[in-house]
Structures are given as C-alpha cells and as structure tokens.
Write a protein that holds these residues in place. Sequence first.
Motif, mmCIF file in Angstrom:
data_model
loop_
_atom_site.group_PDB
_atom_site.id
_atom_site.type_symbol
_atom_site.label_atom_id
_atom_site.label_comp_id
_atom_site.label_asym_id
_atom_site.label_seq_id
_atom_site.Cartn_x
_atom_site.Cartn_y
_atom_site.Cartn_z
ATOM 1 N N TYR A 1 -0.940 3.058 -7.702
ATOM 2 C CA TYR A 1 -0.822 2.642 -6.304
ATOM 3 C C TYR A 1 -2.208 2.530 -5.673
ATOM 4 O O TYR A 1 -3.213 2.967 -6.255
ATOM 5 N N VAL A 2 -2.267 1.937 -4.486
ATOM 6 C CA VAL A 2 -3.495 1.932 -3.683
ATOM 7 C C VAL A 2 -3.114 2.475 -2.305
ATOM 8 O O VAL A 2 -1.942 2.466 -1.909
ATOM 9 N N GLU A 3 -4.118 2.945 -1.560
ATOM 10 C CA GLU A 3 -3.837 3.452 -0.215
ATOM 11 C C GLU A 3 -4.988 3.135 0.726
ATOM 12 O O GLU A 3 -6.055 2.698 0.301
ATOM 13 N N LYS B 1 0.824 -1.209 0.000
ATOM 14 C CA LYS B 1 0.000 0.000 0.000
ATOM 15 C C LYS B 1 0.862 1.264 0.000
ATOM 16 O O LYS B 1 1.892 1.329 0.658
ATOM 17 N N ARG B 2 0.399 2.229 -0.773
ATOM 18 C CA ARG B 2 1.023 3.560 -0.903
ATOM 19 C C ARG B 2 2.346 3.533 -1.671
ATOM 20 O O ARG B 2 2.948 4.579 -1.873
ATOM 21 N N ILE C 1 -7.659 1.745 -7.388
ATOM 22 C CA ILE C 1 -6.347 1.940 -8.015
ATOM 23 C C ILE C 1 -6.179 3.395 -8.424
ATOM 24 O O ILE C 1 -6.898 3.893 -9.287
ATOM 25 N N LYS C 2 -5.231 4.063 -7.803
ATOM 26 C CA LYS C 2 -5.015 5.480 -8.058
ATOM 27 C C LYS C 2 -3.832 5.683 -8.995
ATOM 28 O O LYS C 2 -2.936 4.836 -9.081
ATOM 29 N N ILE D 1 -4.337 -2.933 -16.455
ATOM 30 C CA ILE D 1 -4.843 -1.967 -15.478
ATOM 31 C C ILE D 1 -6.224 -1.473 -15.891
ATOM 32 O O ILE D 1 -7.147 -1.377 -15.070
ATOM 33 N N LYS D 2 -6.384 -1.188 -17.171
ATOM 34 C CA LYS D 2 -7.678 -0.732 -17.681
ATOM 35 C C LYS D 2 -8.763 -1.777 -17.447
ATOM 36 O O LYS D 2 -9.868 -1.465 -16.973
ATOM 37 N N ASN D 3 -8.455 -3.033 -17.763
ATOM 38 C CA ASN D 3 -9.421 -4.113 -17.566
ATOM 39 C C ASN D 3 -9.717 -4.338 -16.088
ATOM 40 O O ASN D 3 -10.868 -4.588 -15.702
ATOM 41 N N LEU D 4 -8.684 -4.251 -15.250
ATOM 42 C CA LEU D 4 -8.851 -4.438 -13.818
ATOM 43 C C LEU D 4 -9.751 -3.361 -13.236
ATOM 44 O O LEU D 4 -10.673 -3.653 -12.452
ATOM 45 N N ARG D 5 -9.530 -2.122 -13.621
ATOM 46 C CA ARG D 5 -10.380 -1.027 -13.145
ATOM 47 C C ARG D 5 -11.831 -1.214 -13.586
ATOM 48 O O ARG D 5 -12.760 -0.988 -12.819
#
Length: 235
Positions: free
Chosen positions: A233-235, A179-180, A224-225, A207-211
């Motif tokens: 990243y994620v937080e 994280k972060r 997902i930022k 990433i596009k498919n995951l989002r």
Amino acid sequence: MENNKIKILIADDDKDIRSILSLILTEAGYQVISARNGQQALDLADDSVDLYILDVNMPVMSGFAAGKQLSSLYSAPIIFLTAYSGEGDKVMGFSAGADDYMVKPFSNTELLLRIQAILRRTQRSSAPNESPVCQTASNELVFKDLILDLDSQSVKRGDEVIVLTYTEFQILRLFITHKRKIFSLENIYQSIWGEDAVGDGTIMVHIKNLRKKLGDNSRNPRYIKTAWGKGYYVE
C-alpha cells in the motif's frame, strides 16, 4: 491503426515462427508487422504500435535489449517469448520492460488470451479514474514528489524522468489512487490483469522492479509500504 485495427509488431529471427504468428494474429483481426531482430523492431517501432511481441534470443539485438529501448520510448506493452522458464529469466524479462512473459512452446489460444488480457487493461487504464486523488487539470497524479502523467504514462520526480514499464506504471497508479488500501498479490493481479493470479510470482517481480526504479528501500520505504502477510500500500 489501419481501419481501426490494433497493430502488433512481432520480432523473431525464425522465419517460420514469424509466419505462424502473423497468420494467427491476422486471422484474429489484428494488423501485423514483423521484424527479424531487435534492431529492426526498433526501426519499425512508432506510436501507432499497440503491442510488441519479442523473441528473447535474436541476432544483432536481443529481445531484452530492444525491449529496454522500446519501453523508454513508447508506452505500448511488451510480451517476451522465450525458451527459458527460470525465475531469474523472468526477472530479467520484466526488468527489460516486459508486461508479460511466455515460455515456448505455448498454445495459440493461450497467446491470444494473453494479448486480449493486456489490451483490455490498456483500454481500461485510459478510462476516467473516479478514485479520490490529487489530480491536476493536465491529467496528472501527484503523490509526494512524484508526478504521474496519465497521457504519456510517464513518471517525473523534479527534473528526473523515471522510466517504468506499462505494468509498473499501472501498479503505481493503482496504489496512488487508493491510498492506504492494502492490496494483496491477488488483488493487484485482478485489478491490473482483470483475472485470477497465476501464482508465479509475477507481481512480486514487478513490485521489486518498481521499488528499485523509485529508489525505494523495502526495509524503510518512502513510497510503497509492505503490510506483512497482507500485501502492499501507499499512504
């Protein structure tokens, strides 16, 4: 696995290609079963298969159609073989459950290297994770309202099961266990594939498919930022 051999299921409507692939993979030490089309691949599929190699254009059921069903039923990675190299074709392939995508013609050496790379990260993902994260006694990762089951390689949100490909699951797991931490495309590729990025936009497609599957809005993401110019990243 028979005699502890890794089992690979190949599907191609071309008998000569099936014969060549079977010979190459058998000589490399793999156990091989083959199918003439996507439907037969589904009929032969089970939990003992370690990797699927599917041609895209097949009669009865295409590789893409079979890949979608296989990725929803089993956690084994999928390689698509196709004559089409456009970005749109790759997006379709990864959306259909691909973990890798090879354009014909390709060398036997390249195919074997791709297989080895996928199997390496499959084995690596089953190793204990030492990163600090909320992990339950049942081998689950909890992140916000998501529950990642590391045994079944599945994601749940409440009563909803979110079907991810093997690679999408590993990317999400990577983010959550760090994280972060901002991961560049190169960082992600090295962490998941264990080698340098090939620079073909593969990670961005994942990433596009995951989002999309998580229902994440890239402009106002919950999970997902984006760190503009740096990575994700994620937080």
